[in-house]
Write a protein that holds these residues in place. Structure first.
Motif, short mmCIF file in Angstrom:
data_model
loop_
_atom_site.label_atom_id
_atom_site.label_comp_id
_atom_site.label_asym_id
_atom_site.label_seq_id
_atom_site.Cartn_x
_atom_site.Cartn_y
_atom_site.Cartn_z
N UNK A 1 -3.57 -3.34 -10.65
CA UNK A 1 -2.71 -4.07 -9.71
C UNK A 1 -3.02 -5.58 -9.74
N UNK B 1 -3.71 -8.43 0.52
CA UNK B 1 -3.51 -7.73 -0.75
C UNK B 1 -4.27 -6.40 -0.75
N UNK B 2 -3.55 -5.36 -0.41
CA UNK B 2 -4.12 -4.03 -0.26
C UNK B 2 -3.48 -3.12 -1.31
N UNK B 3 -4.26 -2.24 -1.89
CA UNK B 3 -3.73 -1.28 -2.86
C UNK B 3 -3.21 -0.05 -2.11
N UNK B 4 -1.90 0.08 -2.04
CA UNK B 4 -1.31 1.18 -1.28
C UNK B 4 -0.92 2.38 -2.16
N UNK B 5 -1.36 2.37 -3.43
CA UNK B 5 -0.95 3.45 -4.34
C UNK B 5 -1.18 4.82 -3.72
N UNK C 1 -1.72 5.75 -0.61
CA UNK C 1 -0.94 5.98 0.62
C UNK C 1 0.48 6.44 0.30
#
Lengths: 318, 318
Positions: free
Chosen positions: A108, A307-311, A313
């Motif tokens: 990402x 900036x968060x990795x939401x994959x 979720x």
């Protein structure tokens, strides 16, 4: 820029970057005010371009360059928000940004840098390899190295967030910022103390990455040792430019546990309905842990990024 | 209120609820504008008190009551945002709110209602049991039943969101709202067409819960049949008060698949850095699916709420 920045330098940086950055909003939240027992003012750098305050410093560094300097492009080593921010800022000036990233960087982050037109060189996942690879690019291309925090141009740019906050909310008693390499906290301290010497400036660090806390106590820089914290933006060590500013201007460094950081992040999601990355939740984690007597006070918080990795979720929703 | 609301009724509702509601911000997002090819203006009801637009209608209903009516309290059956919104609105007037919820309601929703002081009566998880239990409470206590959408006071209150949006951004070409029972869409249509008859009003419904789409086509209400959609706020059927307003004032109803809704929700999280619940993402899902020719146009979107269950997400971080 070869001297420690003062308030005037932060004002100049702000003037320089104003056409490119977003003037981020200041949000309040009744529920969190009640929980902390103070009036909180969140300066929302999660809404900044690139999703973090890093774009401020990157823009100031890029637009401080002479045309001759700029013509060779810039280079940095970073696996985080600075890499994307520098690539984006360079694209605004139409110059090349070469980014050295460890081969282990999350897809990402790699995609973000590429999306802004950054030219990536992969290296081994060690500090030595990162620095060595960047130096090699400098030698070969004449590109200007822009360190992610140990750089006065970066520090002055990051301070523009606190400047905007304090121009909008003038009588803050406290201002809190996350503390990793110290670029944001240094800029925040210079801006805040320059505008109001009485304001208390608090650095907020994960307990699992408390190298800055220990460094200030010891009187010299103690490098961080690959700390294990969810606040991935705060794993870096202080630099020789950020250490003295923090030593001289910051009133206190306070620590938050991983559990406190995750809980604070959840409150930001659920109560404020905005997205904050773990590093950005550390100041609220400190406030909720009751280490600081802020009862009835006005408290500014630099909410540093989103900036968060939401994959995972969104995968779970399918 | 016994007649179909017009623009003046929405203005009156807005005046009535103004001291209690939040004037929510209108946000824009360059990245989403580029993806859709239009200028989008998001009216952020996820920031509304209670986390959704529902507080507007609930407030209007509660503060429309005479003192005599109010003295008996209010009752509703709902397992979603309306339940919490009505409890919160009732607490602002200092009256009792009795909420009938299915025993299967998620603990997080039960906690929200309790947190606002609502008195919960559990029932079987069927429409019959919900209505029967609510009617019984009305008979016993004299409480006023306030339906979550099929009520002119509720419709007028929900319309205040579009009113605020159109007062701020006056020359919108389109306005999009999610469509479940039709309270929000009815209020939106009355406000928008009242202010500007040329604006196109679009209802946005999950393909898996397309009962309103089919109802308008058929010319009569076709009840929804326990539809399976992630947009849990949009599973309800049209009512006899919302059906004619939507039939007469809404230009088009467009559908979004589950995949499109989840993708749109993710874009809102990642690009806008704000929290939107699935129902609130349906209009963006419609825009991203290219069913509507909005090229270069100004498009208003009612971002209806931000009540998301993050338990799993934060558990995974631990």
């Amino acid at each position: 820029m070869h001297k420690q920045p003062d308030l005037q330098d932060i004002r100049s940086a702000h003037q320089r970057i104003r056409p490119y950055i977003l003037k981020t909003p200041v949000l309040t939240c009744t529920a969190l005010n009640r929980m902390v027992g103070a009036k909180l003012f969140f300066k929302c750098e999660n809404f900044q371009k690139g999703g973090a305050f890093k774009f401020r410093g990157a823009c100031n560094a890029i637009f401080s360059l002479s045309d001759e300097e700029a013509s060779h492009g810039v280079v940095t080593h970073s696996s985080g928000n600075h890499a994307a921010a520098l690539a984006l800022a360079a694209s605004k000036r139409g110059i090349a940004a070469r980014i050295v990233m460890p081969s282990t960087a999350p897809p990402i982050k790699i995609a973000a840098v590429k999306g802004y037109g950054g030219i990536i060189t992969f290296c081994e996942p060690s500090q030595e390899s990162r620095e060595h690879t960047a130096e090699k690019i400098v030698k070969e291309s004449g590109a200007i190295l822009i360190h992610s925090y140990n750089d006065y141009r970066i520090i002055a740019g990051q301070g523009s967030s606190a400047l905007e906050l304090l121009e909008e909310i003038q009588d803050l008693d406290f201002i809190l910022a996350p503390l990793g390499g110290g670029g944001l906290l240094s800029g925040t301290a210079v801006a805040a103390k320059g505008l109001n010497p009485k304001i208390k400036v608090i650095g907020c660090e994960p307990k699992n990455a408390d190298d800055a806390y220990r460094s200030i106590k010891a009187g010299h820089i103690i490098p961080s040792d690959y700390p294990n914290t969810i606040a991935d933006g705060l794993r870096t060590s202080l630099g020789d430019k950020t250490f003295p500013i923090i030593r001289d201007l910051v009133d206190e460094i306070l620590l938050a546990t991983e559990e406190e950081i995750i809980t604070a992040m959840r409150h930001i999601f659920e109560r404020m309905k905005i997205v904050a990355e773990p590093s950005a939740a550390v100041p609220l984690a400190v406030l909720l842990s009751n280490q600081l007597d802020v009862a009835g006070k006005k408290v500014g918080v630099i909410l540093s990024g989103g900036n968060v990795d939401f994959s995972g979720f969104f995968e779970a929703l399918r």
